[in-house]
Design an enzyme around this catalytic site. Structure first.
Site, mmCIF file in Angstrom:
data_model
loop_
_atom_site.group_PDB
_atom_site.id
_atom_site.type_symbol
_atom_site.label_atom_id
_atom_site.label_comp_id
_atom_site.label_asym_id
_atom_site.label_seq_id
_atom_site.Cartn_x
_atom_site.Cartn_y
_atom_site.Cartn_z
ATOM 1 C CG ASP A 107 -0.648 4.760 4.796
ATOM 2 O OD1 ASP A 107 -1.331 4.015 4.397
ATOM 3 O OD2 ASP A 107 0.712 4.366 5.085
ATOM 4 C CD GLU A 108 -1.394 1.980 8.334
ATOM 5 O OE1 GLU A 108 -2.590 1.360 8.403
ATOM 6 O OE2 GLU A 108 -0.180 1.396 8.274
ATOM 7 C CD GLN A 159 -2.815 -4.829 8.605
ATOM 8 O OE1 GLN A 159 -2.061 -4.810 9.381
ATOM 9 N NE2 GLN A 159 -3.009 -4.716 7.179
ATOM 10 C CE LYS A 197 -0.844 0.239 4.976
ATOM 11 N NZ LYS A 197 0.002 1.194 5.398
ATOM 12 C CB THR A 198 3.795 2.265 2.105
ATOM 13 O OG1 THR A 198 3.447 2.015 3.274
ATOM 14 C CG2 THR A 198 4.626 3.556 2.054
ATOM 15 N NE ARG A 234 1.676 -7.577 11.206
ATOM 16 C CZ ARG A 234 1.323 -6.602 10.291
ATOM 17 N NH1 ARG A 234 2.221 -5.783 9.778
ATOM 18 N NH2 ARG A 234 0.466 -6.838 9.445
#
Length: 749
Positions: A218-219, A249, A33-34, A599
């Site tokens: 973002d987020e 998330q 995504k980044t 993770r």
């Protein structure tokens, strides 16, 4: 076709090249995504759709914002550094500095951190008449500000929800009054005051609505109500809003994050296009398949299913250990095993639901020479000696800062006790001025003793010296050295020998950070540095992780990745946590488990204990529902047999061998039992922990040694020499022991 699109998959490229109108990018864990956001910004600039300073990109940590800046700069795009790229709070500070006067502040207002906030609330409580209940007022006030509930509205808004709403409202109102008097804002104010500015100053809002042609966030699943309002206000002009996040998330409800912001995005922006990034580039097939099965049990989600082209990889290992100590022994043995296979300590992490779970792992790692770092402990800028120096600097910038005054007016001691402070406060009230301004009248405060007047005069002189050097634009490091020398701070630290060395190192590191800031920041000066420090997030303080196993809560692991992950404490009541179960937050707990599982890149362990020592009693808990929800085909054979046995109603499922692999781990044995010789593999693992060239002839207090039976310990004292040399050693698990160097089976580590 633009070269920027050639390295993206189909969905990423679609999200990048469609720049107009609102867009929601649902980006699964490890889906790039980044990368997508960075390429979208670059594409907008490449296609000349906007100038760099007409783009606003927001994220949640300074670390993430800096990474985005670095990646944009690395793409060679002209003037890309002019993109407004920051956290929400940094944006608030930047805009409010320009327009503070419009809402009743001066441009040099101070930003109070959580510690300052607590102190000002305590001061507010002292000024109120009558006893008040012992409550976490900071939490209630923060939540009120996040919901934009003003003090005069609070009691009515909380009717029926909080029995102490009236008392909280009283403290809240006085706290707000004191903040304004100190020309200060807390973290929540940086956002709520920005909304206030936009609501009361239409011309300012219109300017920024026109300025920002493209807004990227973002987020987005972590945004709260105020951040939602800011987003809606700023995007109203051009409507080119792109938010990126993952509803699966969303794990920060306790901080005020509202998952509805992302789930209901289309209601707020009916013309929005929805893009799903579902290809995971991080994890193995087994990990993706198992985590998909867990999160699919949530009802409150948009719906997506991750896939990966990576190999299936190793099955997920599940172990149901006898108790918490056996769990820690097993994890330690597997870490040593992975290390021998070539996995660095810095590529492994132990994740748990609560901070309290770290203790037993720390003890086990210490006793077996496994280097580790604890993420989420006391942050650098929260340390006492660091906050002392920063308080002096803040007073030099803003003489209305009463909180900083109260922190250091008698640090180091200069004859000003609490009684003197009360007299200074009374004089300040008489003069209607701040405490620092009252200090300028140190010879005119009649109730102060001669000693107190001298001490207050000395303190005032130091602060005046700081202000003068700030006006003369001396470097921050030079000003700080002046403070240290003028007040004799290193001598003050030396008066506490137990902590002197560590605290001195922290002050020196603070000075280093100042020089780095001046070299690397566009803005310089003490005020800019203090703002930079105030905006640093917890994750930015995670420290250097080289060759150390990371220990942290799953919350702190968000955004990180490791080759090998151990998810510990997978039991009902622990994960999911009993508090969340009581509040019916099962879905957020499941999202938290999903975050923990994803993770891991290659190897994932999940461990549970049959019983744990809690408040002096052993208590039993069933295995977490999340373990049962994972795709059974992705578990290893032992893990599958354990779950099948429990489902068949067997009370216990015993494994003939101990989980802690003796090839890599030798637990402590009670006296009287013989110790089996180490195998070659165990010797190899042990050798990895030892420093080369260690000798016992030159040991001294503070050195660490390893005993074959007692584990790792720290030398307290050394008596005698040669054959009669005696060491007094504190061992993690075995306590203090006296050892003869000549005969004890010890090595230096």
């Amino acid at each position: 076709m633009s070269k920027l699109l050639s390295s993206l998959n189909e969905q990423q490229a679609y999200a990048v090249k469609n720049t107009e109108g609102p867009m929601l990018i649902l980006a699964g864990a490890g889906s790039g995504k980044t990368r997508t956001i960075i390429h979208k910004i670059a594409y907008i600039l490449e296609q000349n759709k906007a100038q760099p300073d007409e783009i606003l990109a927001l994220t949640f940590t300074n670390k993430a914002a800096q990474e985005m800046k670095n990646r944009i700069a690395g793409m060679g795009i002209y003037n890309a550094e002019s993109v407004w790229m920051s956290t929400f709070h940094s944006l608030g500070a930047r805009i409010l500095r320009r327009h503070a006067a419009l809402i009743g502040y001066t441009s040099d207002f101070v930003i109070y951190d959580e510690d300052d906030k607590k102190k000002l609330i305590k001061e507010s409580i002292k000024q109120l008449d009558g006893p008040l209940p012992d409550l976490n007022y900071e939490k209630y006030i923060s939540r009120a500000k996040e919901n934009r509930t003003h003090p005069e509205e609070y009691e009515q808004a909380m009717e029926g929800q909080n029995n102490y709403a009236r008392q909280i409202a009283q403290v809240y109102a006085l706290y707000e009054k004191r903040l304004k008097e100190c020309n200060a804002m807390d973290f929540q104010d940086l956002l709520s005051n920005m909304v206030l500015l936009f609501e009361t100053q239409p011309a300012v809002l219109d300017y920024y609505q026109k300025k920002f042609k493209y807004i990227l966030i973002d987020e987005y699943q972590d945004t709260n109500y105020v951040q939602y309002l800011l987003t809606a206000l700023l995007a109203k002009g051009h409507q080119n809003l792109c938010v990126c996040g993952d509803d699966d998330q969303s794990i920060y409800a306790f901080r005020g994050a509202d998952i509805r912001n992302i789930l209901e995005f289309e209601k707020d922006f009916p013309a929005a296009s929805i893009i799903k990034l579902e290809q995971n580039y991080r994890s193995s097939g087994s990990i993706i398949q198992a985590s998909n099965a867990v999160i699919a049990n949530n009802m409150q989600r948009k719906g997506k299913r991750l896939f990966t082209k990576n190999e299936k990889g190793e099955p997920i290992t599940f172990r149901h250990c006898y108790d918490g100590r056996e769990e820690a022994r097993y994890v330690a043995s597997e870490i040593l095993k992975q290390n021998v296979k070539g996995v660095g300590y810095d590529e492994m992490a132990v994740l748990y639901r609560t901070n309290a779970q770290s203790r037993i792992f720390e003890e086990m790692f210490l006793s077996n020479g496994i280097a580790y770092q604890l993420i989420g402990g006391l942050k650098f800028y929260d340390r006492e000696e660091v906050k002392d120096i920063l308080a002096y600097l803040r007073l030099g910038v803003n003489d209305q800062d009463d909180i900083s005054f109260m922190r250091v007016y008698n640090v180091p001691r200069r004859g000003l006790g609490t009684g003197a402070l009360q007299k200074i406060r009374e004089f300040a009230e008489f003069k209607s001025c701040s405490l620092m301004q009252a200090a300028s009248y140190y010879n005119e405060i009649p109730t102060l003793s001669a000693k107190a007047k001298a001490g207050l005069g000395a303190f005032y002189g130091v602060v005046q010296g700081i202000s003068k050097r700030i006006e003369e634009k001396e470097s921050i490091g030079v000003i700080t050295k002046y403070i240290i020398d003028e007040i004799g701070y290193f001598e003050y630290l030396a008066s506490k020998p137990d902590t002197s060395e560590q605290k001195t190192e922290n002050v020196n590191e603070l000075i280093s950070s100042m020089y780095e800031f001046e070299q690397n920041s566009e803005e310089t000066g003490v005020a800019a540095y203090l703002q930079h420090v105030s905006l640093i997030s917890a994750l930015d303080e995670s420290g250097n992780s080289q060759q150390r196993v990371s220990l942290m809560t799953v919350h702190n692991a968000k955004g990180l990745e490791f080759h090998t992950v151990f998810l510990a404490g997978m039991e009902e009541g622990l994960f999911p946590h009993v508090g969340s179960l009581m509040e019916n937050n099962n879905e957020e707990e499941r999202r938290l488990c999903y975050v923990g599982m994803t993770r891991a890149k290659q190897v994932l362990y999940m461990t549970a204990a049959r019983e744990r020592l809690i408040r002096g009693r052993f208590e039993r808990f069933p295995i977490s529902r999340f373990v049962f929800e994972a795709d059974r085909d992705c578990l290893d054979e032992v893990g599958q047999k354990t779950l099948y046995a429990i489902e068949r109603g067997q009370k216990q499922f015993e494994i003939e061998h101990d989980f802690a692999d003796r090839e890599f781990f030798s637990p402590q044995r009670p006296s009287g039992q013989t110790r089996q010789p180490q195998s070659k593999m165990a010797q190899k693992a042990t050798q990895l922990q030892k420093k080369s060239g260690s000798e016992l002839s030159d040991v001294q207090a503070g050195d660490k040694i390893k005993h074959e039976q007692f584990g790792v310990g720290t030398i307290i004292s050394v008596k005698g020499e040669g054959e009669g040399q005696m060491l007094q050693v504190a061992f993690v698990q075995m306590g203090i022991k006296n050892l003869l160097t000549q005969y004890a089976p010890i090595t230096k580590v």
